[in-house]
Scaffold this motif. Structure first.
Motif, PDB file in Angstrom:
ATOM      1  N   VAL A  71      -6.693 -45.402 -14.704  1.00  0.00           N
ATOM      2  CA  VAL A  71      -5.487 -46.161 -15.062  1.00  0.00           C
ATOM      3  C   VAL A  71      -5.814 -47.500 -15.720  1.00  0.00           C
ATOM      4  O   VAL A  71      -4.939 -48.133 -16.309  1.00  0.00           O
ATOM      5  N   GLU A  72      -7.068 -47.939 -15.619  1.00  0.00           N
ATOM      6  CA  GLU A  72      -7.457 -49.222 -16.221  1.00  0.00           C
ATOM      7  C   GLU A  72      -8.079 -49.058 -17.600  1.00  0.00           C
ATOM      8  O   GLU A  72      -8.473 -50.043 -18.227  1.00  0.00           O
ATOM      9  N   ASP A  73      -8.178 -47.820 -18.086  1.00  0.00           N
ATOM     10  CA  ASP A  73      -8.767 -47.566 -19.405  1.00  0.00           C
ATOM     11  C   ASP A  73      -7.719 -47.876 -20.483  1.00  0.00           C
ATOM     12  O   ASP A  73      -6.834 -47.076 -20.760  1.00  0.00           O
ATOM     13  N   ASP A  74      -7.846 -49.051 -21.089  1.00  0.00           N
ATOM     14  CA  ASP A  74      -6.834 -49.505 -22.049  1.00  0.00           C
ATOM     15  C   ASP A  74      -6.790 -48.648 -23.307  1.00  0.00           C
ATOM     16  O   ASP A  74      -5.706 -48.409 -23.871  1.00  0.00           O
ATOM     17  N   LEU A 101       3.011 -47.614 -16.943  1.00  0.00           N
ATOM     18  CA  LEU A 101       1.759 -46.847 -16.867  1.00  0.00           C
ATOM     19  C   LEU A 101       0.763 -47.456 -15.884  1.00  0.00           C
ATOM     20  O   LEU A 101      -0.243 -46.823 -15.567  1.00  0.00           O
ATOM     21  N   ALA A 102       1.044 -48.659 -15.404  1.00  0.00           N
ATOM     22  CA  ALA A 102       0.212 -49.220 -14.338  1.00  0.00           C
ATOM     23  C   ALA A 102       0.450 -48.490 -13.017  1.00  0.00           C
ATOM     24  O   ALA A 102      -0.381 -48.541 -12.104  1.00  0.00           O
ATOM     25  N   ASP A 103       1.586 -47.801 -12.917  1.00  0.00           N
ATOM     26  CA  ASP A 103       1.937 -47.013 -11.733  1.00  0.00           C
ATOM     27  C   ASP A 103       1.377 -45.595 -11.919  1.00  0.00           C
ATOM     28  O   ASP A 103       1.766 -44.905 -12.874  1.00  0.00           O
ATOM     29  N   PRO A 104       0.495 -45.127 -11.049  1.00  0.00           N
ATOM     30  CA  PRO A 104      -0.084 -43.788 -11.213  1.00  0.00           C
ATOM     31  C   PRO A 104       0.955 -42.676 -11.323  1.00  0.00           C
ATOM     32  O   PRO A 104       0.718 -41.671 -12.006  1.00  0.00           O
ATOM     33  N   LEU A 105       2.117 -42.831 -10.665  1.00  0.00           N
ATOM     34  CA  LEU A 105       3.144 -41.802 -10.752  1.00  0.00           C
ATOM     35  C   LEU A 105       3.654 -41.668 -12.185  1.00  0.00           C
ATOM     36  O   LEU A 105       3.746 -40.555 -12.729  1.00  0.00           O
ATOM     37  N   TYR A 106       3.999 -42.775 -12.805  1.00  0.00           N
ATOM     38  CA  TYR A 106       4.488 -42.744 -14.185  1.00  0.00           C
ATOM     39  C   TYR A 106       3.391 -42.275 -15.135  1.00  0.00           C
ATOM     40  O   TYR A 106       3.647 -41.526 -16.084  1.00  0.00           O
ATOM     41  N   TYR A 107       2.175 -42.691 -14.874  1.00  0.00           N
ATOM     42  CA  TYR A 107       1.034 -42.266 -15.691  1.00  0.00           C
ATOM     43  C   TYR A 107       0.897 -40.739 -15.619  1.00  0.00           C
ATOM     44  O   TYR A 107       0.746 -40.053 -16.644  1.00  0.00           O
ATOM     45  N   ALA A 108       0.972 -40.198 -14.405  1.00  0.00           N
ATOM     46  CA  ALA A 108       0.849 -38.749 -14.215  1.00  0.00           C
ATOM     47  C   ALA A 108       1.963 -37.996 -14.929  1.00  0.00           C
ATOM     48  O   ALA A 108       1.735 -36.925 -15.513  1.00  0.00           O
ATOM     49  N   LEU A 109       3.172 -38.547 -14.905  1.00  0.00           N
ATOM     50  CA  LEU A 109       4.297 -37.870 -15.539  1.00  0.00           C
ATOM     51  C   LEU A 109       4.216 -37.931 -17.060  1.00  0.00           C
ATOM     52  O   LEU A 109       4.658 -37.010 -17.747  1.00  0.00           O
TER      53      LEU A 109
END
Length: 331
Positions: A71-74, A101-109
């Motif tokens: 999640v920290e990979d810009d 996108l800092a939230d893993p849930l939103y990133y996953a979705l």
């Protein structure tokens, strides 16, 4: 062969890429690992790779089983932002999405929306409402769906129903107090999910305190109207009611209480709770007193496959839920 065993075999034939945003939870990590090792899925985790690998080492799990999105990979985050800008159901874009996108849930979705993975699985540490909100915001609803709902499968020791010890149910997680039209939509969506997952011909009972007019009142009337709407919309499905639970699943009770011809009474393999109070209490009663496993809730109505899970679910139940979600994603 046990029907869940067939689900496991179907999952193994075409393993789904499944993303888990709650990668720091030990139960989720163990369940995803077991499901991956058994070949049901290709597990994908979202989080800090170093932290995930350290937890894997602590739990004696081989971290190489997992694909990990940092999640920290810009640079990766920017590529996802750019690709998601073209997603037809996108609500958030630019800085608004970047913050989420800092939230893993939103990133996953976002990964799910972009078909980087086939399904998302969450809920062990997040309320169902948060998952529904994130899902609606990121992947969006199917055009023909107005009601997001959920369904699940209970495996009940000692239960001898029309499908052995299995019974499908909806909705025990999402819709608090559905009106008649929403209840009909829940019944239809549950039947379709059960048919695709388990190859059952659904026999769906809408539950109430009344069986075919034995009681009266607005709560029973809502269920009667829901049955009428469901039958009008989908005459191809066996959806009946209103039924008390025993009338729905017990042939002896049905014989006493139902005089008319019925495809469902006493033989229901799908039950629909009238509201969230009844659904939540009903499922947890069976879990606590019968030591049943409740696989789900599987969220229906989204453009992509998203599964929620009970925060109290044991690892064995999570693995079953993961396999069901995998099959659903690849149907």
């Amino acid at each position: 062969m046990d029907i869940l065993e067939r689900v496991y075999q179907r999952a193994q034939r075409q393993p789904a890429r499944m993303v888990f945003p709650e990668a720091y939870d030990e139960k989720i990590l163990q369940a995803a690992y077991q499901a991956g090792k058994k070949g049901y899925i290709k597990p994908v985790l979202v989080g800090c790779p170093q932290k995930i690998k350290a937890l894997c080492q602590e739990l004696q799990l081989d971290s190489q089983v997992f694909t990990i999105y940092d999640v920290e990979d810009d640079e990766l985050k920017e590529s996802l932002l750019s690709a998601y800008a073209n997603y037809p159901y996108a609500i958030f874009k630019g800085k608004s999405l970047k913050r989420r996108l800092a939230d893993p849930l939103y990133y996953a979705l976002v990964l799910t929306a972009l078909d980087k993975v086939d399904a998302a699985f969450a809920g062990i540490s997040q309320p169902t409402g948060d998952i529904i909100l994130a899902g609606q915001s990121i992947v969006g609803l199917k055009k023909e769906i107005a009601t997001v709902s959920s369904c699940g499968i209970m495996q009940i020791p000692g239960f001898k129903g029309s499908e052995g010890d299995l019974l499908a149910f909806g909705d025990a997680a999402v819709c608090q107090n559905p009106d008649a039209a929403e209840l009909a939509s829940i019944a239809i969506a549950t039947c379709e999910t059960v048919r695709s997952l388990l190859d059952w011909e659904p026999r769906c009972a809408l539950l109430s305190y009344s069986s075919l007019g034995s009681g009266s009142g607005e709560l029973a009337d809502k269920v009667v109207e829901a049955v009428r709407i469901a039958n009008e919309q989908r005459p191809d499905l066996a959806i009946e009611g209103e039924f008390q639970l025993d009338t729905a699943i017990n042939p002896s009770s049905a014989a006493k209480k139902v005089s008319q011809s019925s495809k469902v009474a006493g033989r229901a393999n799908v039950i629909i709770f009238p509201d969230l109070n009844a659904g939540n209490i009903g499922v947890k009663l069976v879990q606590q007193f019968a030591q049943a496993d409740a696989y789900g809730p599987m969220i229906t109505g989204m453009n992509k496959v998203i599964s929620d899970c009970s925060r109290s679910a044991p690892v064995s139940e999570l693995v079953g839920n993961i396999a069901l979600t995998a099959v659903r994603a690849m149907c």
